[in-house]
Design an enzyme around this catalytic site. Structure first.
Site, PDB file in Angstrom:
ATOM      1  N   ASP A   1      10.687  38.583 -14.224  1.00  0.00           N
ATOM      2  CA  ASP A   1      10.889  37.208 -14.668  1.00  0.00           C
ATOM      3  C   ASP A   1      12.344  36.761 -14.502  1.00  0.00           C
ATOM      4  O   ASP A   1      13.168  37.454 -13.898  1.00  0.00           O
ATOM      5  CB  ASP A   1      10.433  37.086 -16.128  1.00  0.00           C
ATOM      6  CG  ASP A   1       9.681  35.794 -16.409  1.00  0.00           C
ATOM      7  OD1 ASP A   1       9.994  34.777 -15.774  1.00  0.00           O
ATOM      8  OD2 ASP A   1       8.780  35.810 -17.267  1.00  0.00           O
TER       9      ASP A   1
ATOM     10  N   ASP B   1       5.422  27.596 -15.228  1.00  0.00           N
ATOM     11  CA  ASP B   1       4.204  28.234 -15.735  1.00  0.00           C
ATOM     12  C   ASP B   1       3.010  27.287 -15.682  1.00  0.00           C
ATOM     13  O   ASP B   1       3.089  26.130 -16.097  1.00  0.00           O
ATOM     14  CB  ASP B   1       4.421  28.695 -17.172  1.00  0.00           C
ATOM     15  CG  ASP B   1       5.434  29.817 -17.273  1.00  0.00           C
ATOM     16  OD1 ASP B   1       5.804  30.385 -16.234  1.00  0.00           O
ATOM     17  OD2 ASP B   1       5.848  30.130 -18.402  1.00  0.00           O
TER      18      ASP B   1
END
Length: 487
Positions: free
Chosen positions: A148, A208
């Site tokens: 991430d 996202d």
């Protein structure tokens, strides 16, 4: 850390000084399951192992789904030597134990970290600990890393800065001597499609994904929204938002390196059946990794039948590895508002000379849609003169043989009440030689599992015409027709 030392020595012959792209992995987009969307930080050993068992017993492994990925919130910090410690409450037997159990089922296991000092859940990150973390994960038997971008200490702002930060982990993974699929998740910051194909197996293209079809949201802006910057990664992004952002760089992906539009939301609520079908179809068509995130122990019939459509999975896993291009996108209402009332055509080659045609109706009403052969084969030659336009094509609907609710319910019931050895198979690709072998070959016209159902033939210089539901798609496979067959 004797186990790490011995692991490195045993893998020394495999380790090579190369980039992550050449690790031999993800030659087709990865298929699997991830904890995050359904469990967040409430993950544990039981969740992982129960899910792995259901992936087997429901028949997902037979269809090519192989990775079970532990997302954020697994770490309890670092020991005095700087190595990660797994949360002993969530993983009382350790992650290496869980990895072993997953491997015993014939599946692979993934882990999560961030290229920052903390993960997005504010657990220990891997920035400046790349070597130690890669060594530890390899010693645990990890097969996949989702990496991430949270708390990155400001180490972004140019492609070179982001490249260096993510390349450090790619090199560390390679140095372990273990094959570990490397999935960069930097939300499209600094244009990873320009630098990640040389160091990773996939890269996130935007913020996202939420389980919503289309929504203007300041949390996930785009250029068409007045006064907002499309370059911001955002979150709570709708399916159309993410798709439209990723439409401009299909050529960046190729076998071993894929644009990642984020994990699937099929089965998580929020989408109608037509929207879920469209979501899965689009992600498969554009060669995004297909990572399920639904609760496997609570799966319903419609979700199973979507995620287990082998004709659509065959497009995702097509060995040619070609990502279709968006030929056109039109607004069909009078509002001009971003994301509403649009129709799209996505088209591109498949193995064996076949052609994918995907017509998207994002509007709120069903529609008769059509695409000429000139539209479909526009990239193959000067407009109207491509050889493909001058021949006939059989048209197959890849959703034409979707599993019935009754068949899906029978699979779910058998999976819940018996061991995986006694499961009821849905689409028995295994009987055809195994999913990997099947997907690596061009399907025969008689294969209803991989070709769907034949719905017609389009003549030279003709037009494909189909009915497309609201918020839905028509996903078609075209196969050149032998002219003698028409006489």
């Amino acid at each position: 850390m004797k186990t790490i030392q011995s692991h490195i020595l045993s893998g020394a012959l495999f380790a090579v000084a190369t980039n992550a792209l050449k690790n031999g992995l993800a030659l087709t987009p990865q298929l699997g399951w991830n904890t995050w969307n359904s469990f967040g930080c409430d993950l544990n050993e039981t969740v992982i192992l129960d899910t792995a068992e259901r992936i087997i017993s429901l028949g997902f492994k037979d269809l090519g789904y192989e990775y079970v990925i532990i997302d954020d919130c697994w770490s309890a910090g670092r020991n005095e030597s700087g190595y990660h410690i797994a949360d002993a409450t969530k993983f009382p037997n350790g992650i290496a134990h869980v990895a072993g159990k997953v491997h015993d089922l014939g599946l692979k296991i993934g882990i999560y970290s961030s290229a920052g000092t903390m993960t997005c859940g504010r657990f220990e990150g891997s920035l400046h600990y790349e070597k130690q973390d890669a060594e530890l994960w390899a010693s645990w038997g990890i097969d996949y890393l989702k990496y991430d971008n949270c708390y990155n200490e400001g180490e972004e702002g140019t492609p070179k800065i982001s490249f260096d930060r993510y390349n450090a982990m790619g090199k560390a993974l390679n140095a372990t001597g273990r094959q570990i699929l490397y999935a960069i998740c930097n939300w499209g910051v600094d244009g990873p499609w320009n630098f990640a194909p040389t160091i990773a197996n996939s890269w996130r293209t935007s913020g996202d994904l939420a389980n919503v079809w289309d929504r203007d949201d300041v949390n996930c802006p785009c250029a068409e929204m007045e006064g907002l910057d499309c370059k911001l990664p955002g979150w709570k992004c709708s399916i159309l938002n993410v798709l439209n952002k990723a439409a401009y760089y299909p050529s960046k992906a190729y076998p071993g390196a894929w644009n990642d539009l984020d994990m699937l939301q099929v089965g998580n609520g929020g989408l109608t059946d037509d929207e879920a079908v469209a979501h899965f179809s689009l992600w498969a068509a554009v060669k995004s990794p297909l990572l399920m995130t639904n609760v496997m122990t609570k799966i319903d019939a419609k979700t199973l039948s979507i995620l287990q459509n082998p004709a659509v999975l065959a497009v995702s896993q097509d060995p040619l590895g070609s990502t279709p291009s968006r030929r056109w996108r039109y607004f069909v209402d009078d509002s001009g508002k971003y994301g509403h009332g649009e129709i799209q055509l996505h088209t591109g080659p498949l193995s064996g000379g076949d052609q994918l045609v995907l017509l998207l109706n994002a509007a709120s009403k069903p529609r008769e849609m059509n695409a000429t052969l000139v539209d479909i084969f526009w990239l193959n030659g000067a407009e109207g003169t491509a050889d493909q336009v001058q021949q006939s094509w059989d048209v197959y609907d890849l959703w034409g043989n979707r599993m019935s609710d009754e068949a899906a319910e029978a699979i779910i019931k058998a999976s819940s009440s018996s061991s995986s050895a006694n499961r009821t198979a849905g689409y028995n690709l295994e009987a055809m030689g195994g999913s990997k072998k099947v997907y690596s070959q061009t399907p025969s016209a008689s294969s209803k599992m991989l070709m769907g159902s034949k719905v017609g033939t389009v003549r030279p210089s003709g037009t494909v015409k189909v009915h497309v539901p609201a918020h839905g798609v028509a996903m078609l496979r075209l196969r050149a027709k032998n002219q003698k067959d028409e006489l």
